[in-house]
Scaffold this active site. Structure first.
Site, PDB file in Angstrom:
ATOM      1  N   SER A  80       0.894   8.514   8.212  1.00 40.40           N
ATOM      2  CA  SER A  80       0.661   8.421   6.455  1.00 40.40           C
ATOM      3  C   SER A  80      -0.693   9.928   6.533  1.00 40.40           C
ATOM      4  O   SER A  80      -1.345  10.539   7.284  1.00 40.40           O
ATOM      5  CB  SER A  80      -0.018   7.634   6.132  1.00 40.40           C
ATOM      6  OG  SER A  80      -0.837   7.286   4.776  1.00 40.40           O
ATOM      7  N   TYR A 114      -7.006   0.794   6.943  1.00 41.23           N
ATOM      8  CA  TYR A 114      -5.289   0.912   7.223  1.00 41.23           C
ATOM      9  C   TYR A 114      -5.318   2.454   7.417  1.00 41.23           C
ATOM     10  O   TYR A 114      -4.428   2.595   8.743  1.00 41.23           O
ATOM     11  CB  TYR A 114      -5.266   1.177   5.803  1.00 41.23           C
ATOM     12  CG  TYR A 114      -3.818   1.754   4.924  1.00 41.23           C
ATOM     13  CD1 TYR A 114      -2.351   1.031   5.745  1.00 41.23           C
ATOM     14  CD2 TYR A 114      -3.782   2.985   4.616  1.00 41.23           C
ATOM     15  CE1 TYR A 114      -0.950   1.659   6.256  1.00 41.23           C
ATOM     16  CE2 TYR A 114      -2.091   3.124   5.184  1.00 41.23           C
ATOM     17  CZ  TYR A 114      -1.300   2.843   4.836  1.00 41.23           C
ATOM     18  OH  TYR A 114      -0.259   3.635   4.911  1.00 41.23           O
ATOM     19  N   LYS A 161      -3.431   4.071  11.250  1.00 40.01           N
ATOM     20  CA  LYS A 161      -2.795   5.344  11.915  1.00 40.01           C
ATOM     21  C   LYS A 161      -2.822   6.185  12.663  1.00 40.01           C
ATOM     22  O   LYS A 161      -2.560   6.596  13.169  1.00 40.01           O
ATOM     23  CB  LYS A 161      -2.299   5.514  10.344  1.00 40.01           C
ATOM     24  CG  LYS A 161      -1.794   4.956   9.060  1.00 40.01           C
ATOM     25  CD  LYS A 161      -0.381   4.270   9.732  1.00 40.01           C
ATOM     26  CE  LYS A 161       0.382   3.316   8.532  1.00 40.01           C
ATOM     27  NZ  LYS A 161       2.016   3.418   9.481  1.00 40.01           N
TER      28      LYS A 161
END
Ligand code: UDP
Length: 333
Positions: A124, A149, A153
């Site tokens: 992302s 979150y 990544k």
């Protein structure tokens, strides 16, 4: 060539399965359906005329994953499965770290057992963090994020990079997505989150469908041309095609590459709202509310590496994105 797609019943995963099958790949989907519906597999079959093999399993379940690799000659993996709600990750960091890291490492261990060396990862733009200037370029330091979150990544990119350094005959492509919206032209697949959507386009879709009363625009006092945040929205079908290109690249190469998938253009929240209204001849109810914690004023991709390395470029317009998003939202229950 057989490809395992984890999270293949989800929004981006399902669109990618359609593109893979249309290009002639054998596809095996592994999804625990924690944030997707089983009928997505039927819908993929309706679109492509071919049913992907489907396993309802959690990727952190090593025995179940081994079973998949024993049953199918998996040549490559595209890994989408993971928790993805930014706000929820702030409330439940341990759950996010446990789930996203465990499932990825378990998958990598099983791939190693079965000598599978090709990995495409769903990363992302959040890995660029709050301090890099935009447009974001892949060589910028990706060592920051603003949520657990996002940190998962960053960490998974690191794990894959270290793994490929130790196993230089492997290939990992880290695809850094910007803001995918829209849906397949059939209107059968789309972004349909459980509960109240966090993301802008599914929220707009539910307001347009009369399921939510009005959109709240999170802040109009940012240092941007119209005061609302700017993002790089790209059509989910373009994004899915990007995975196909990444897979083709991985088949022929070794090593690790991070690649942005975006259009290279910034569009503001207000511009997207008006584009949706114009494309679909609809009036959306909205109010301007306070800023949302953690939102950056603006960012978009430098999309040149994807074009040079993968031969990929986004082709759909904002109008296409808005029209297809509504085609899906108006039909979903
Ligand atoms: N946004 C908004 N109202 C909403 C949801 C999102 O104004 O109900 C804005 C948000 O502040 C951001 C943009 O829409 O500027 C895109 O947000 P989204 O959550 O879709 O993606 P993000 O860029 O945060 O990953």
């Amino acid at each position: 060539m057989t490809v395992l797609v984890t999270g293949g019943a989800g929004y981006i995963g399902s669109h990618t399965v359609v593109e893979l099958q249309s290009a002639g790949y054998e596809v095996v989907v592994a999804d625990d359906l924690s944030n997707a519906k089983a009928d997505v597999i039927d819908r993929i079959e309706t679109i492509t005329g071919k049913r992907p093999v489907f396993y309802k399993i959690d990727c952190a379940d090593k025995a179940a994953l081994r079973g998949v690799f024993e049953n199918h000659p998996i040549d490559a993996v595209i890994h989408f499965a993971g928790f993805k709600a930014v706000g929820e990750s702030v409330q439940k960091p341990l759950q996010y770290y446990r789930n996203n890291l465990d499932s990825t490492m378990t998958l990598m261990e099983v791939m190693e057992e079965f000598d599978c060396k090709k990995f495409v990862f769903s990363s992302s733009a959040t890995v660029y963090g709050p301090n890099n200037p935009y447009p974001y370029k892949e060589e910028m330091p990706a060592i920051q994020s603003s949520s657990p979150y996002g940190w998962t990544k960053v960490m998974i990119e690191r794990i894959l990079t270290d793994y490929v350094t130790a196993h230089p005959d492997c290939c990992a492509i880290l695809l850094r997505y910007f803001n995918p919206i829209g849906s397949h032209e059939s209107g059968l697949l789309g972004d349909d989150p459980n509960g109240i959507p966090n993301n802008l386009m599914p929220y707009i879709g539910r307001v347009a469908a009369g399921k939510l009363e009005k959109l709240t625009i999170f802040g109009d006092d940012y240092p941007t041309p119209d005061g609302t945040c700017q993002r790089d929205y790209l059509h989910v079908v373009d994004l899915a095609v990007g995975h196909l290109k990444a897979l083709e690249y991985a088949r022929e190469h070794e090593g690790v590459e991070a690649v942005n998938l975006g259009t290279g253009n910034g569009v503001s929240v207000m511009e997207l709202v008006h584009a949706f209204e114009k494309a679909n001849n609809i009036t959306l109810s909205y109010v301007v509310g306070p800023r949302r914690d953690g939102d950056l004023p603006a960012f978009w991709a430098d999309a040149s590496k994807a074009q040079i390395l993968l031969g990929w470029k986004a082709t759909h317009s904002v109008e296409d994105m808005c029209r297809s998003a509504w085609d899906f939202a108006r039909n979903s229950k």
